[in-house]
Design a protein around this motif. Structure first.
Motif, short mmCIF file in Angstrom:
data_model
loop_
_atom_site.label_atom_id
_atom_site.label_comp_id
_atom_site.label_asym_id
_atom_site.label_seq_id
_atom_site.Cartn_x
_atom_site.Cartn_y
_atom_site.Cartn_z
N GLU A 138 -25.13 0.67 -7.71
CA GLU A 138 -25.43 0.97 -9.11
C GLU A 138 -26.91 1.33 -9.32
O GLU A 138 -27.21 2.21 -10.08
CB GLU A 138 -25.01 -0.19 -10.03
N ILE A 139 -27.78 0.67 -8.60
CA ILE A 139 -29.20 1.03 -8.76
C ILE A 139 -29.45 2.41 -8.14
O ILE A 139 -30.16 3.23 -8.69
CB ILE A 139 -30.13 -0.02 -8.12
N GLY A 140 -28.80 2.64 -7.01
CA GLY A 140 -28.96 3.94 -6.32
C GLY A 140 -28.55 5.12 -7.19
O GLY A 140 -29.15 6.19 -7.13
N GLN A 141 -27.54 4.91 -8.02
CA GLN A 141 -27.09 6.01 -8.89
C GLN A 141 -28.14 6.37 -9.93
O GLN A 141 -28.29 7.51 -10.31
CB GLN A 141 -25.85 5.57 -9.67
N ILE A 142 -28.82 5.35 -10.42
CA ILE A 142 -29.79 5.59 -11.49
C ILE A 142 -31.14 6.00 -10.89
O ILE A 142 -31.85 6.83 -11.43
CB ILE A 142 -29.98 4.32 -12.37
N ASP A 194 -37.99 -5.65 -6.15
CA ASP A 194 -38.56 -5.34 -7.46
C ASP A 194 -37.56 -4.55 -8.31
O ASP A 194 -37.33 -4.86 -9.48
CB ASP A 194 -39.86 -4.54 -7.25
N LYS A 195 -36.96 -3.52 -7.71
CA LYS A 195 -36.01 -2.69 -8.45
C LYS A 195 -34.74 -3.47 -8.81
O LYS A 195 -34.18 -3.30 -9.89
CB LYS A 195 -35.65 -1.44 -7.64
N PHE A 199 -33.50 -4.08 -12.63
CA PHE A 199 -32.16 -3.62 -12.99
C PHE A 199 -31.34 -4.77 -13.58
O PHE A 199 -30.68 -4.63 -14.60
CB PHE A 199 -31.46 -3.05 -11.74
N LEU A 200 -31.43 -5.89 -12.91
CA LEU A 200 -30.62 -7.04 -13.30
C LEU A 200 -30.96 -7.55 -14.69
O LEU A 200 -30.09 -7.98 -15.45
CB LEU A 200 -30.79 -8.15 -12.27
N LYS A 201 -32.24 -7.48 -15.00
CA LYS A 201 -32.68 -7.93 -16.31
C LYS A 201 -31.99 -7.12 -17.41
O LYS A 201 -31.48 -7.66 -18.39
CB LYS A 201 -34.21 -7.77 -16.40
N GLU A 238 -44.18 -6.25 -8.31
CA GLU A 238 -43.99 -5.78 -6.94
C GLU A 238 -45.04 -6.36 -5.99
O GLU A 238 -44.74 -6.73 -4.86
CB GLU A 238 -44.00 -4.25 -6.91
N SER A 239 -46.27 -6.47 -6.49
CA SER A 239 -47.31 -7.00 -5.59
C SER A 239 -47.16 -8.52 -5.37
O SER A 239 -47.45 -9.03 -4.29
CB SER A 239 -48.72 -6.64 -6.06
#
Ligand code: ATP
Ligand code: MG
Length: 368
Positions: A138-142, A194-195, A199-201, A238-239
């Motif tokens: 699902e993240i890959g699609q967006i 991070d992504k 996304f989950l949020k 991310e850091s």
């Protein structure tokens, strides 16, 4: 977006097929083993350049044939897009408007689908691998860049695991090699994590709204990301993630050398679902687990719309008749007049056809 046309050549049990779809609801009805899921799979393949059922592309080519072609025309607000996947013994080609896309991440994103199949009903209960796959797809699609980091991460992971497995036969410079893999693993792993968290949020918020609707406010859904990298609340940039990952990977190296495998990173993470603060996997009823899975899928539809400004296509393979009336009604309300939907079923019994307001019926029999 809408899929207006699908063309199959030597694909599974279809020697040749051309279909024109309605922009609303398309029902594919037929007995078992006639080719209903094959159509769903072909549409999924056009969107994600891989099958949801098999990693072996050879299986998609019709028996006795040497190649397979899947083509589709997608109507988007910016205009029509034609997509093509070719499979031969030598591998797979993916084309957008007749131009070959060498990188998968360049291909994916032109056409978005959400698939809801019986195995998704076990999303909550099934193995962690399944939940990670759900996130990745699902993240890959967006965000196709996610797929790039994922592919890199998997490469590094494999190399690193090979090295860890062989460590007994080690020469000195292998430890240096391990350090190099560590750096790359942290680099791509931190991006992935991070992504996923971002996304989950967003997904959780949407899923909560849907879940609230289905349960009429009786149940409150929460989704938690269970990370193998310890993250403190509020320190999730991310850091921050990179910093924590660097620390923990160093700490775990002796243990990993001992076990011969990589124990920390997004490939070991999982999701937890809670309803009214109770763990759904351990204590939820089957109905609650299903409602959770349905809420997630419907939430994705809204999320994709939010991210790209268009609704994806919904593929319902054999699941609609599995949902009770209340859940069906909720699903129908979500898709009504905005989400093109393909439904497969052996029977229309148990499907709320009156409210579904369906528009095209296809009868599937022996690959025709
Ligand atoms: P069900 O209702 O049981 O889910 P279905 O209509 O969804 O059935 P599919 O999975 O779409 O069925 O199709 C299965 C059929 O496709 C089987 O008859 C199988 O033999 C055939 N099939 C699968 N792969 C190939 C292939 N590579 N070449 C030819 N036929 C194939
Ligand atoms: Mg099927």
């Amino acid at each position: 977006m809408f899929l207006t046309h699908l063309h199959l050549k030597n694909y599974r049990n279809y020697a040749e097929l051309d279909l024109l779809f309605d922009q609303r609801i398309n029902i594919f009805q037929g007995n078992n083993a006639q080719g209903k899921t094959n159509i769903v799979e072909a549409i999924y393949l056009l969107a994600l350049a891989k099958s949801h059922r098999t990693a072996k592309e050879k299986e998609l080519v019709q028996w006795g044939q040497s190649f397979s072609v899947i083509k589709g025309t997608v109507e988007r607000t910016m205009g029509n897009v034609s997509l093509e996947i070719q499979i031969t013994d030598k591998g797979k080609k993916a084309k957008i408007n007749a131009l070959e896309q060498k990188k998968l991440s360049d291909y994916i994103g032109a056409f978005n689908v959400i698939l809801f199949a019986p195995e998704d009903l076990t999303l909550v209960k099934g193995s962690p691998q399944y939940r990670r796959k759900f996130l990745d797809i699902e993240i890959g699609q967006i965000q196709p860049s996610y797929l790039y980091h994922l592919a890199q991460y998997q490469k590094v992971l494999q190399q690193r695991n090979n090295l860890l497995k062989d460590f007994s036969k080690v020469k000195k410079n292998k430890l240096e090699m391990l350090e190099i893999w560590n750096v790359q693993m942290v680099e791509h792993g931190a991006k992935i994590l991070d992504k996923r968290l971002k996304f989950l949020k967003k997904l959780e918020k949407r899923a909560q709204e849907v879940h609230d609707g289905i349960t009429e406010g009786m149940e409150n859904l929460n989704i938690y990301y269970k990370s193998s990298i310890p993250l403190e609340k509020g320190l999730e940039t991310e850091s921050d993630i990179r910093f924590q990952f660097e620390r923990i990977i160093e700490k775990y190296m002796p243990l990993e050398l001992n076990r011969g495998t990589s124990m920390i990173g997004p490939h070991r993470d999982d999701l937890d679902f809670y309803i009214n603060q109770i763990d759904v996997r351990s204590y939820g009823s089957q109905g609650q687990q299903r409602t959770t899975a349905l809420s997630l899928k419907l939430a994705e539809i809204e999320l994709i719309h939010e991210e790209i400004g268009e609704y994806p296509i919904l593929l319902l393979d054999d699941v609609l008749s599995e949902l009770d009336k209340k859940r069906q009604t909720h699903l129908i309300k979500t898709i009504e007049n905005k989400v093109q939907t393909m439904i497969t079923t052996t029977t229309t019994e148990g499907i709320d056809l009156i409210h579904l307001n369906h528009s095209s019926n296809f009868y599937v029999s022996m690959g025709k």
